[in-house]
Design a protein around this motif. Structure first.
Motif, PDB file in Angstrom:
ATOM      1  N   ALA A  41       0.831  -1.204   0.000  1.00  0.00           N
ATOM      2  CA  ALA A  41       0.000   0.000   0.000  1.00  0.00           C
ATOM      3  C   ALA A  41       0.870   1.260   0.000  1.00  0.00           C
ATOM      4  O   ALA A  41       0.591   2.227  -0.715  1.00  0.00           O
ATOM      5  CB  ALA A  41      -0.932  -0.008   1.212  1.00  0.00           C
ATOM      6  N   MET A  42       1.935   1.240   0.809  1.00  0.00           N
ATOM      7  CA  MET A  42       2.816   2.389   0.848  1.00  0.00           C
ATOM      8  C   MET A  42       3.535   2.567  -0.486  1.00  0.00           C
ATOM      9  O   MET A  42       3.719   3.696  -0.955  1.00  0.00           O
ATOM     10  CB  MET A  42       3.852   2.245   1.972  1.00  0.00           C
ATOM     11  CG  MET A  42       4.792   3.430   2.090  1.00  0.00           C
ATOM     12  SD  MET A  42       6.049   3.209   3.363  1.00  0.00           S
ATOM     13  CE  MET A  42       5.010   3.178   4.818  1.00  0.00           C
ATOM     14  N   SER A  61       2.145   6.957  -6.657  1.00  0.00           N
ATOM     15  CA  SER A  61       1.111   7.945  -6.961  1.00  0.00           C
ATOM     16  C   SER A  61       1.595   9.365  -6.711  1.00  0.00           C
ATOM     17  O   SER A  61       1.331  10.280  -7.501  1.00  0.00           O
ATOM     18  CB  SER A  61      -0.127   7.663  -6.110  1.00  0.00           C
ATOM     19  OG  SER A  61      -1.144   8.603  -6.374  1.00  0.00           O
ATOM     20  N   ASP A  62       2.326   9.558  -5.625  1.00  0.00           N
ATOM     21  CA  ASP A  62       2.755  10.900  -5.236  1.00  0.00           C
ATOM     22  C   ASP A  62       4.017  11.368  -5.961  1.00  0.00           C
ATOM     23  O   ASP A  62       4.269  12.574  -6.040  1.00  0.00           O
ATOM     24  CB  ASP A  62       3.015  10.956  -3.726  1.00  0.00           C
ATOM     25  CG  ASP A  62       1.746  10.783  -2.906  1.00  0.00           C
ATOM     26  OD1 ASP A  62       0.650  10.941  -3.475  1.00  0.00           O
ATOM     27  OD2 ASP A  62       1.860  10.483  -1.710  1.00  0.00           O
ATOM     28  N   ASN A  63       4.826  10.426  -6.465  1.00  0.00           N
ATOM     29  CA  ASN A  63       6.148  10.799  -6.950  1.00  0.00           C
ATOM     30  C   ASN A  63       6.489  10.378  -8.378  1.00  0.00           C
ATOM     31  O   ASN A  63       7.261  11.056  -9.044  1.00  0.00           O
ATOM     32  CB  ASN A  63       7.220  10.223  -6.017  1.00  0.00           C
ATOM     33  CG  ASN A  63       7.108  10.770  -4.611  1.00  0.00           C
ATOM     34  OD1 ASN A  63       7.539  11.874  -4.324  1.00  0.00           O
ATOM     35  ND2 ASN A  63       6.512   9.973  -3.722  1.00  0.00           N
ATOM     36  N   SER A  99       7.360  13.017 -11.423  1.00  0.00           N
ATOM     37  CA  SER A  99       8.706  12.872 -11.984  1.00  0.00           C
ATOM     38  C   SER A  99       8.645  12.780 -13.502  1.00  0.00           C
ATOM     39  O   SER A  99       9.449  13.395 -14.210  1.00  0.00           O
ATOM     40  CB  SER A  99       9.391  11.626 -11.413  1.00  0.00           C
ATOM     41  OG  SER A  99       9.632  11.757 -10.031  1.00  0.00           O
ATOM     42  N   ALA A 100       7.683  12.012 -14.004  1.00  0.00           N
ATOM     43  CA  ALA A 100       7.540  11.867 -15.451  1.00  0.00           C
ATOM     44  C   ALA A 100       7.237  13.208 -16.108  1.00  0.00           C
ATOM     45  O   ALA A 100       7.768  13.521 -17.180  1.00  0.00           O
ATOM     46  CB  ALA A 100       6.439  10.855 -15.764  1.00  0.00           C
ATOM     47  N   ARG A 101       6.400  13.995 -15.465  1.00  0.00           N
ATOM     48  CA  ARG A 101       6.072  15.317 -16.018  1.00  0.00           C
ATOM     49  C   ARG A 101       7.289  16.230 -15.980  1.00  0.00           C
ATOM     50  O   ARG A 101       7.576  16.951 -16.939  1.00  0.00           O
ATOM     51  CB  ARG A 101       4.902  15.923 -15.244  1.00  0.00           C
ATOM     52  CG  ARG A 101       3.557  15.265 -15.518  1.00  0.00           C
ATOM     53  CD  ARG A 101       2.410  16.106 -14.982  1.00  0.00           C
ATOM     54  NE  ARG A 101       2.387  16.099 -13.525  1.00  0.00           N
ATOM     55  CZ  ARG A 101       1.691  15.235 -12.793  1.00  0.00           C
ATOM     56  NH1 ARG A 101       0.968  14.293 -13.386  1.00  0.00           N
ATOM     57  NH2 ARG A 101       1.695  15.309 -11.476  1.00  0.00           N
ATOM     58  N   ALA A 102       8.020  16.214 -14.863  1.00  0.00           N
ATOM     59  CA  ALA A 102       9.196  17.078 -14.727  1.00  0.00           C
ATOM     60  C   ALA A 102      10.285  16.700 -15.732  1.00  0.00           C
ATOM     61  O   ALA A 102      11.007  17.564 -16.234  1.00  0.00           O
ATOM     62  CB  ALA A 102       9.742  16.996 -13.308  1.00  0.00           C
ATOM     63  N   LEU A 103      10.387  15.421 -16.034  1.00  0.00           N
ATOM     64  CA  LEU A 103      11.395  14.946 -16.988  1.00  0.00           C
ATOM     65  C   LEU A 103      10.920  15.082 -18.437  1.00  0.00           C
ATOM     66  O   LEU A 103      11.680  14.794 -19.363  1.00  0.00           O
ATOM     67  CB  LEU A 103      11.735  13.480 -16.696  1.00  0.00           C
ATOM     68  CG  LEU A 103      12.467  13.222 -15.380  1.00  0.00           C
ATOM     69  CD1 LEU A 103      12.515  11.720 -15.089  1.00  0.00           C
ATOM     70  CD2 LEU A 103      13.874  13.800 -15.426  1.00  0.00           C
ATOM     71  N   LYS A 104       9.676  15.502 -18.606  1.00  0.00           N
ATOM     72  CA  LYS A 104       9.091  15.686 -19.933  1.00  0.00           C
ATOM     73  C   LYS A 104       9.200  14.401 -20.767  1.00  0.00           C
ATOM     74  O   LYS A 104       9.655  14.395 -21.914  1.00  0.00           O
ATOM     75  CB  LYS A 104       9.770  16.853 -20.667  1.00  0.00           C
ATOM     76  CG  LYS A 104       9.594  18.192 -19.948  1.00  0.00           C
ATOM     77  CD  LYS A 104      10.256  19.339 -20.694  1.00  0.00           C
ATOM     78  CE  LYS A 104      10.047  20.655 -19.943  1.00  0.00           C
ATOM     79  NZ  LYS A 104      10.689  21.806 -20.636  1.00  0.00           N
TER      80      LYS A 104
END
Length: 248
Positions: free
Chosen positions: A146-147, A153-155, A159-164
Motif C-alpha cells: 500500500a505504501m 502515486s505521489d512521486n 517525476s515523469a512530467r518534470a522529466l518531460k
C-alpha cells in the motif's frame, strides 16, 4: 603446472601452489609464483559478486536480452526506472590515505570516525530516466504494498512530467513482492502504466543499481555525522548526478 592449476581452479591460492610444488619436490616462494602468473597475463583480483542464478533465471535473462537486443536507443530513453535502497551512516566509509607525522595516527584529522553496527541508516526510494533524476524521497516506515503504491502515486507521475517524458513512457521496477503484488499490478493497470517485464534475479542488468552505487560513494566521501545530515547529503548529491551518469 602453476598456470595449468590456476586455470583449472582460479580460487587456488599462492600458499596452495607453494605446498603442491613442495610435495612435488620443488621449492618456490610466493613472489616467484606471482611473477610467473603475471608473465602469463594472470593477476590476483577480488572475485566479483553476482546473483546466484537457477536455470530458469538464466533462460529468462537470455529471453529478455534477445527480445530487446535490437531495441533503438530512443526506446530506452523513454523508460523510467525506480527502486529502493538502504544507505548506512558510516556504512560506506572509503579507505583514505593521509599524510601524517610519526605517532600522530590518532589525531582527529588523521582518522575516519566509525561506530558499532553502522550508526543507523535510511531507506530511500528514487526514480530516474535517461533525461535525468526524478524524485528521491526518504521512506520512514517499513514499506508495504500500500505504501509503495502511494509513493508511486505521489512521486512517479510528477517525476515523469518534470522529466518531460514522451507519451507512452514505460515504467521499470524489479520483482520485489511489493512490486509484483496483485494489488500493485491492478493499480498500475488502472493508471494505464506500461510496465517493462523484468527477469528475476537480475540486479546486474538494473540500471538504477549503478546510480545507487554512485550515490553511496559520494555520500561516504562527505562523511555525514548523523541521520539528518545523511538524508540532506543524499538529496543534494542525487540532484548533482548528471543525466549522462544515469544512462551509462
Amino acid at each position: 603446472m602453476i598456470t595449468r592449476t590456476v586455470s583449472k581452479d582460479p580460487r587456488t591460492t599462492r600458499g596452495d601452489l607453494v605446498n603442491d610444488l613442495q610435495r612435488a619436490g620443488t621449492k618456490v616462494t610466493k613472489a616467484t609464483i606471482s611473477n610467473t602468473l603475471r608473465r602469463q597475463g594472470l593477476k590476483s583480483c577480488s572475485a566479483r559478486r553476482i546473483p546466484l542464478l537457477k536455470p530458469v533465471h538464466v533462460q529468462a535473462r537470455l529471453k529478455f536480452a534477445r527480445e530487446h537486443l535490437d531495441d533503438p536507443e530512443e526506446d530506452w530513453e523513454n523508460v523510467i526506472s525506480s527502486d529502493e535502497t538502504k544507505i548506512e551512516l558510516f556504512g560506506k566509509n572509503l579507505t583514505r590515505r593521509v599524510w601524517r607525522r610519526k605517532n600522530a595516527e590518532l589525531h582527529p584529522k588523521n582518522t575516519i570516525p566509525t561506530v558499532k553496527h553502522g550508526g543507523g541508516n535510511i531507506m530511500l526510494w528514487g526514480c530516474f530516466s535517461a533525461k535525468g533524476p526524478g524524485r528521491l524521497i526518504r521512506v520512514k516506515e517499513r514499506m508495504n504494498g500500500a505504501m509503495y503504491r502511494e509513493i508511486l502515486s505521489d512521486n512517479l507521475l510528477p517525476s515523469a512530467r518534470a522529466l518531460k517524458m514522451k507519451r507512452g513512457w514505460v515504467f521499470q521496477h524489479d520483482n520485489d513482492p511489493k512490486h509484483t503484488a496483485r494489488a500493485t499490478k491492478e493499480w498500475l493497470r488502472k493508471k494505464h502504466f506500461k510496465v517493462l517485464e523484468w527477469p528475476s534475479q537480475s540486479p546486474d542488468l538494473y540500471p538504477i543499481e549503478n546510480l545507487w552505487r554512485e550515490l553511496k560513494v559520494c555520500v561516504a566521501q562527505r562523511q555525514p555525522q548523523h541521520i539528518t545530515a545523511l538524508e540532506e547529503i543524499c538529496m543534494e548529491d542525487w540532484a548533482k548526478i548528471p543525466a549522462t551518469m544515469k544512462s551509462a
